[in-house]
Design a protein around this motif. Structure first.
Motif, PDB file in Angstrom:
ATOM      1  N   GLY A 164       0.786  -1.223   0.000  1.00  0.00           N
ATOM      2  CA  GLY A 164       0.000   0.000   0.000  1.00  0.00           C
ATOM      3  C   GLY A 164       0.820   1.276   0.000  1.00  0.00           C
ATOM      4  N   THR A 165       2.141   1.161   0.005  1.00  0.00           N
ATOM      5  CA  THR A 165       2.997   2.354  -0.023  1.00  0.00           C
ATOM      6  C   THR A 165       3.817   2.366  -1.302  1.00  0.00           C
ATOM      7  OG1 THR A 165       4.791   1.233   1.144  1.00  0.00           O
ATOM      8  CG2 THR A 165       3.177   2.407   2.493  1.00  0.00           C
ATOM      9  N   LEU A 166       3.991   3.549  -1.867  1.00  0.00           N
ATOM     10  CA  LEU A 166       4.773   3.705  -3.090  1.00  0.00           C
ATOM     11  C   LEU A 166       6.212   4.029  -2.699  1.00  0.00           C
ATOM     12  CD1 LEU A 166       4.774   3.868  -6.211  1.00  0.00           C
ATOM     13  CD2 LEU A 166       4.395   6.340  -5.962  1.00  0.00           C
ATOM     14  N   PRO A 167       7.168   3.140  -2.994  1.00  0.00           N
ATOM     15  CA  PRO A 167       8.557   3.386  -2.575  1.00  0.00           C
ATOM     16  C   PRO A 167       9.203   4.501  -3.391  1.00  0.00           C
ATOM     17  CG  PRO A 167       8.441   1.421  -3.919  1.00  0.00           C
ATOM     18  CD  PRO A 167       7.025   1.860  -3.714  1.00  0.00           C
ATOM     19  N   SER A 168      10.168   5.155  -2.763  1.00  0.00           N
ATOM     20  CA  SER A 168      10.914   6.212  -3.445  1.00  0.00           C
ATOM     21  C   SER A 168      11.871   5.590  -4.468  1.00  0.00           C
ATOM     22  CB  SER A 168      11.706   7.025  -2.427  1.00  0.00           C
ATOM     23  OG  SER A 168      12.613   7.885  -3.080  1.00  0.00           O
ATOM     24  N   LEU A 169      12.097   6.321  -5.554  1.00  0.00           N
ATOM     25  CA  LEU A 169      13.041   5.884  -6.588  1.00  0.00           C
ATOM     26  C   LEU A 169      14.459   6.391  -6.331  1.00  0.00           C
ATOM     27  CD1 LEU A 169      10.807   6.249  -9.720  1.00  0.00           C
ATOM     28  CD2 LEU A 169      12.099   4.211  -9.151  1.00  0.00           C
ATOM     29  N   PHE A 193       2.476  -2.642  -5.856  1.00  0.00           N
ATOM     30  CA  PHE A 193       2.948  -2.505  -4.488  1.00  0.00           C
ATOM     31  C   PHE A 193       1.817  -2.733  -3.489  1.00  0.00           C
ATOM     32  CE2 PHE A 193       5.619   0.451  -7.046  1.00  0.00           C
ATOM     33  CZ  PHE A 193       6.804  -0.267  -6.940  1.00  0.00           C
ATOM     34  N   GLU A 194       0.694  -3.253  -3.976  1.00  0.00           N
ATOM     35  CA  GLU A 194      -0.453  -3.504  -3.102  1.00  0.00           C
ATOM     36  C   GLU A 194      -0.482  -4.957  -2.624  1.00  0.00           C
ATOM     37  OE1 GLU A 194      -2.451  -1.180  -2.108  1.00  0.00           O
ATOM     38  OE2 GLU A 194      -1.648   0.418  -3.387  1.00  0.00           O
ATOM     39  N   THR A 195      -0.065  -5.859  -3.496  1.00  0.00           N
ATOM     40  CA  THR A 195      -0.157  -7.288  -3.188  1.00  0.00           C
ATOM     41  C   THR A 195       1.166  -7.789  -2.626  1.00  0.00           C
ATOM     42  OG1 THR A 195      -1.656  -7.522  -5.058  1.00  0.00           O
ATOM     43  CG2 THR A 195      -0.744  -9.544  -4.116  1.00  0.00           C
ATOM     44  N   PRO A 196       1.144  -8.398  -1.429  1.00  0.00           N
ATOM     45  CA  PRO A 196       2.382  -8.946  -0.866  1.00  0.00           C
ATOM     46  C   PRO A 196       2.992  -9.980  -1.802  1.00  0.00           C
ATOM     47  CG  PRO A 196       0.676  -8.830   0.820  1.00  0.00           C
ATOM     48  CD  PRO A 196      -0.009  -8.542  -0.483  1.00  0.00           C
ATOM     49  N   GLY A 197       4.296 -10.032  -1.870  1.00  0.00           N
ATOM     50  CA  GLY A 197       5.005 -10.991  -2.714  1.00  0.00           C
ATOM     51  C   GLY A 197       6.496 -10.828  -2.577  1.00  0.00           C
ATOM     52  N   VAL A 198       7.247 -11.898  -2.919  1.00  0.00           N
ATOM     53  CA  VAL A 198       8.697 -11.899  -2.772  1.00  0.00           C
ATOM     54  C   VAL A 198       9.353 -11.831  -4.151  1.00  0.00           C
ATOM     55  CG1 VAL A 198      10.691 -13.189  -1.904  1.00  0.00           C
ATOM     56  CG2 VAL A 198       8.534 -13.220  -0.636  1.00  0.00           C
ATOM     57  N   ASP A 199      10.388 -11.018  -4.264  1.00  0.00           N
ATOM     58  CA  ASP A 199      11.187 -10.883  -5.491  1.00  0.00           C
ATOM     59  C   ASP A 199      10.310 -10.633  -6.721  1.00  0.00           C
ATOM     60  OD1 ASP A 199      13.432 -11.228  -4.014  1.00  0.00           O
ATOM     61  OD2 ASP A 199      13.658 -13.356  -4.455  1.00  0.00           O
ATOM     62  N   LYS A 200       9.494  -9.617  -6.624  1.00  0.00           N
ATOM     63  CA  LYS A 200       8.642  -9.223  -7.748  1.00  0.00           C
ATOM     64  C   LYS A 200       9.463  -8.326  -8.691  1.00  0.00           C
ATOM     65  CE  LYS A 200       4.383  -8.177  -6.582  1.00  0.00           C
ATOM     66  NZ  LYS A 200       3.243  -7.515  -5.903  1.00  0.00           N
ATOM     67  N   ALA A 224       3.141  -7.578   3.797  1.00  0.00           N
ATOM     68  CA  ALA A 224       1.789  -7.228   4.229  1.00  0.00           C
ATOM     69  C   ALA A 224       1.873  -6.157   5.309  1.00  0.00           C
ATOM     70  CB  ALA A 224       1.067  -8.465   4.760  1.00  0.00           C
ATOM     71  N   ALA A 225       0.931  -5.210   5.294  1.00  0.00           N
ATOM     72  CA  ALA A 225       0.900  -4.149   6.294  1.00  0.00           C
ATOM     73  C   ALA A 225       0.553  -4.729   7.659  1.00  0.00           C
ATOM     74  CB  ALA A 225      -0.123  -3.083   5.905  1.00  0.00           C
ATOM     75  N   ALA A 226       1.121  -4.107   8.709  1.00  0.00           N
ATOM     76  CA  ALA A 226       0.842  -4.570  10.072  1.00  0.00           C
ATOM     77  C   ALA A 226      -0.620  -4.289  10.421  1.00  0.00           C
ATOM     78  CB  ALA A 226       1.759  -3.851  11.051  1.00  0.00           C
ATOM     79  N   PRO A 227      -1.253  -5.122  11.267  1.00  0.00           N
ATOM     80  CA  PRO A 227      -2.640  -4.886  11.696  1.00  0.00           C
ATOM     81  C   PRO A 227      -2.748  -3.516  12.358  1.00  0.00           C
ATOM     82  CG  PRO A 227      -1.891  -7.065  12.385  1.00  0.00           C
ATOM     83  CD  PRO A 227      -0.691  -6.348  11.882  1.00  0.00           C
ATOM     84  N   GLU A 228      -3.902  -2.876  12.154  1.00  0.00           N
ATOM     85  CA  GLU A 228      -4.106  -1.558  12.757  1.00  0.00           C
ATOM     86  C   GLU A 228      -3.972  -1.616  14.265  1.00  0.00           C
ATOM     87  OE1 GLU A 228      -6.900   1.565  10.925  1.00  0.00           O
ATOM     88  OE2 GLU A 228      -7.878  -0.352  10.462  1.00  0.00           O
ATOM     89  N   ALA A 229      -4.358  -2.734  14.838  1.00  0.00           N
ATOM     90  CA  ALA A 229      -4.315  -2.854  16.293  1.00  0.00           C
ATOM     91  C   ALA A 229      -2.903  -2.676  16.827  1.00  0.00           C
ATOM     92  CB  ALA A 229      -4.879  -4.211  16.721  1.00  0.00           C
TER      93      ALA A 229
END
Length: 668
Positions: A164-169, A193-200, A224-229
């Motif tokens: 969910g975050t757009l990385p800096s170039l 950058f929304e879907t979790p995955g390795v070595d995309k 994956a983003a950490a739970p809001e809790a």
């Protein structure tokens, strides 16, 4: 001398870098290989050997070194060329500017065919007519674009991204600083950058100002983003009080609801707890976030019977002060934490729920105050407290840093880095935290001074430090640049003020002086020339400023002044001077002026004459001498007696005349 002399040229090693473009998975990668080519000049060796064999070693062979032997042209790594456009052969030689030679392609037809890699030959002709041929790798393309010229290199650094975050170039293309201005670097498609995955594999586009583009791959792992809790910490109030069978809003039991997401849902874990009378039992609050994660926290709940006699606590509402401050080990009066204690019953008792909270330093933490009424009912309210250590010298004093400059290897006294050391208590010690910083040249770096007070408390003070090779001040002439005015114009024989020939005096030190290097230049008519002004600084250094000048013939005057001065014999002015402009060649006539108490003594100059361009001939000075004053005689009254005497004489004469007339009448 007999014998054979043989000069053998040393081998020349050329290092040629070839760029080879390799395409893998549609993405261009660049690899460089190094090719070492050795060229040995054997012709002269063979010729010398043959000559020696033919003449039995009796004929010496001399090989005179040429510029081709002395200089070594270096080919560029790879030369890009556009189809049918022959580049300058000098551009193919890396050090062409250093060679006394001209350059030409041996075969220009190589530029008539598109080629990924072709060898071209450049003939280098030196001034002594010796030559050398250099092989150069050439790439001929249909259209020469920035994408062909520049080769982006991707970073090998591992890139980890939270979903969910757009990385800096930044840093993704390690040689981006070499690209032309206006180049755009952006993420290409697909860039998920929304879907979790390795070595995309995610492309990076490099778009150049001419519209051409290169693409390089970037390996990305999306977590994956950490739970809001995990990002929030809800806090419950100390006590929820309600009536039997009345379920209070669960959100009201949260102390910091405003710090949680707006869409959070707060519920009671078991609402059945409110169907029985209870006193301070634990019930759980459930905080549910939009992503489904939850927090659960206990809350004290009291359920009261509405028909019971209300406790005194129900009739009062104690209010806490904003903050209670104290020092370690000092327990403040609990009543001091109640802002409206005067409005509560006089027999109410006040106590801290836990006095141990005052045994260690804390900042703005909550502690409970219990207000107990006569019927044993109580109110408990949270109060913010701050517990600080007892004040130390470090608390009471504030050292102030000042920048310091020193030479390499010279450790200055740490006290010199404090602007207000004299305001600190006697016995305070100063030391550098790290003296190794003075061993290298540095500008505007941070050094730390450790300030130890008599009570052993410590302050750490950051100081701006500059370490130089030599502290000798730079001459002022190196710090300033006097600038000349556009043009200085003057008449022959008139030396202008050198200060007025400097255009930026306001930017220079006020204690400077300026003099003409040679004033004689103003004795001759000059249409346009430069002469020097010497700018002298207070430290003895100098600048030489070239100033453009024009020297003209003096203007011919048509009028001159006629001047009259009025002075006394001491030279003091008695009247304002009379000054009039008259045409040169006309006549003038001066007019004397009478001055009370003075008489004309002498005249300097001609009172009349012809107006001359030389004003000294038109100037007259009237010199006056002050008159002597008459002495005053004392008043003795004699003048009045003379009058009376005259009157008496006249009376006697009149009487005599009357007597004579009377006598004549009687005789007749």
């Amino acid at each position: 001398m007999w014998g054979s002399i043989l000069f053998i040229e040393s081998s020349i090693f050329l290092r040629i870098n070839h760029d080879v473009s390799v395409f893998k998975s549609g993405i261009m990668e660049v690899r460089k290989k190094e090719v070492f080519a050795m060229k040995t000049i054997m012709n002269r060796v063979l010729a010398g050997l043959l000559s020696w064999l033919l003449v039995g070693g009796l004929v010496p062979v001399h090989a005179q070194a040429t510029q081709a032997d002395t200089f070594e042209p270096e080919p560029v790594v790879l030369l890009f060329a556009e189809l049918n456009a022959v580049p300058d052969a000098a551009d193919a030689i890396e050090n062409s500017a250093d060679l006394p030679a001209s350059f030409a392609w041996v075969d220009e037809t190589i530029f008539e065919t598109v080629s990924d890699l072709v060898e071209g030959n450049v003939e280098v002709t030196y001034e002594d007519t010796s030559t050398k041929t250099v092989a150069v790798d050439v790439k001929v393309v249909e259209e020469l674009t920035d994408a062909i010229i520049y080769e982006p290199l991707g970073s090998t650094e591992y890139l980890l991204v939270t979903a969910g975050t757009l990385p800096s170039l930044e840093g993704r293309v390690i040689n981006s600083v070499t690209f032309p201005e206006g180049t755009i670097i952006e993420w290409g498609n697909p860039a998920d950058f929304e879907t979790p995955g390795v070595d995309k594999v995610t492309p990076i586009h490099i778009i150049y100002p001419d519209g051409s583009m290169n693409t390089i791959p970037q390996m990305v792992t999306v977590e994956a983003a950490a739970p809001e809790a995990e990002s929030y910490a809800p806090r419950a109030i100390d006590l929820v009080t309600t009536q039997l069978n009345v379920v209070p809003p669960a959100a009201d039991a949260l102390m910091n609801l405003d710090e949680l997401p707006a869409d959070v849902v707060v519920t009671w874990q078991d609402e059945a707890v409110f169907s029985e009378v209870k006193t301070e039992i634990n019930e759980n609050l459930v905080v549910t976030y939009s992503d489904g994660s939850t927090d659960m926290l206990p809350v004290l709940v009291t359920v009261e019977d509405p028909d019971a006699v209300p406790p005194i606590a129900d009739s009062y509402q104690p209010i806490a002060v904003d903050l209670v401050e104290t020092t370690i080990g000092v327990v403040p009066e609990a009543i001091s934490a109640i802002a409206n204690a005067a409005d509560l019953p006089a027999d109410a008792l006040y106590s801290w729920q836990d006095t141990a909270v005052f045994d260690e330093a804390k900042t703005n933490v909550l502690e409970n105050v219990i207000v107990t009424y006569a019927d044993s009912s109580a109110d408990m309210l949270a109060v913010a407290i701050t517990v600080t250590p007892a004040a130390t010298d470090a608390d009471n004093f504030t050292p102030v840093a000042q920048a310091i400059t020193t030479e390499v290897g010279v450790v200055p006294a740490a006290i010199d880095a404090l602007a207000n050391f004299d305001e600190l208590p006697n016995g305070t010690e100063f030391a550098w935290q790290d003296e190794s910083i003075f061993e290298v040249v540095a500008e505007d770096v941070e050094a730390v001074v450790v300030v130890t007070y008599p009570d052993t408390s410590v302050d750490y003070l950051s100081v701006l430090l500059t370490v130089v090779e030599d502290l000798t001040p730079e001459p002022e002439a190196e710090l300033y640049t006097p600038l000349p005015v556009t043009l200085v114009t003057t008449e022959k024989g008139v030396v202008p003020d050198a200060h007025e020939a400097i255009a930026n005096k306001d930017e220079l030190p006020p204690d400077m002086s300026f003099v003409w290097e040679d004033e004689s230049v103003f004795d001759t008519v000059v249409a346009s020339a430069f002469t020097n002004i010497i700018a002298n600084y207070a430290d003895g250094s100098q600048d030489i400023v070239a100033v453009p000048i024009t020297v003209t013939e003096p203007a011919v005057a048509t009028h001159a002044r006629v001047i009259v001065h009025f002075v006394d014999t001491e030279g003091n002015r008695l009247l304002p001077s009379q000054i009039n402009a008259r045409e040169i060649g006309s006549t003038f006539q001066m007019t004397r002026v009478a001055i009370d108490g003075y008489e004309l003594d002498s005249i300097v100059g001609q009172e009349k004459g012809i107006v001359s361009a030389d004003e000294s001939k038109n100037t007259v000075t009237y010199v006056y001498r002050k008159l002597a004053t008459q002495p005053q005689l004392p008043n003795t009254g004699e003048s009045r007696n003379i009058v009376f005497y005259g009157i008496g004489v006249l009376a006697l004469l009149g009487g005599a005349i009357l007597i004579v007339q009377a006598y004549r009448k009687r005789r007749q």
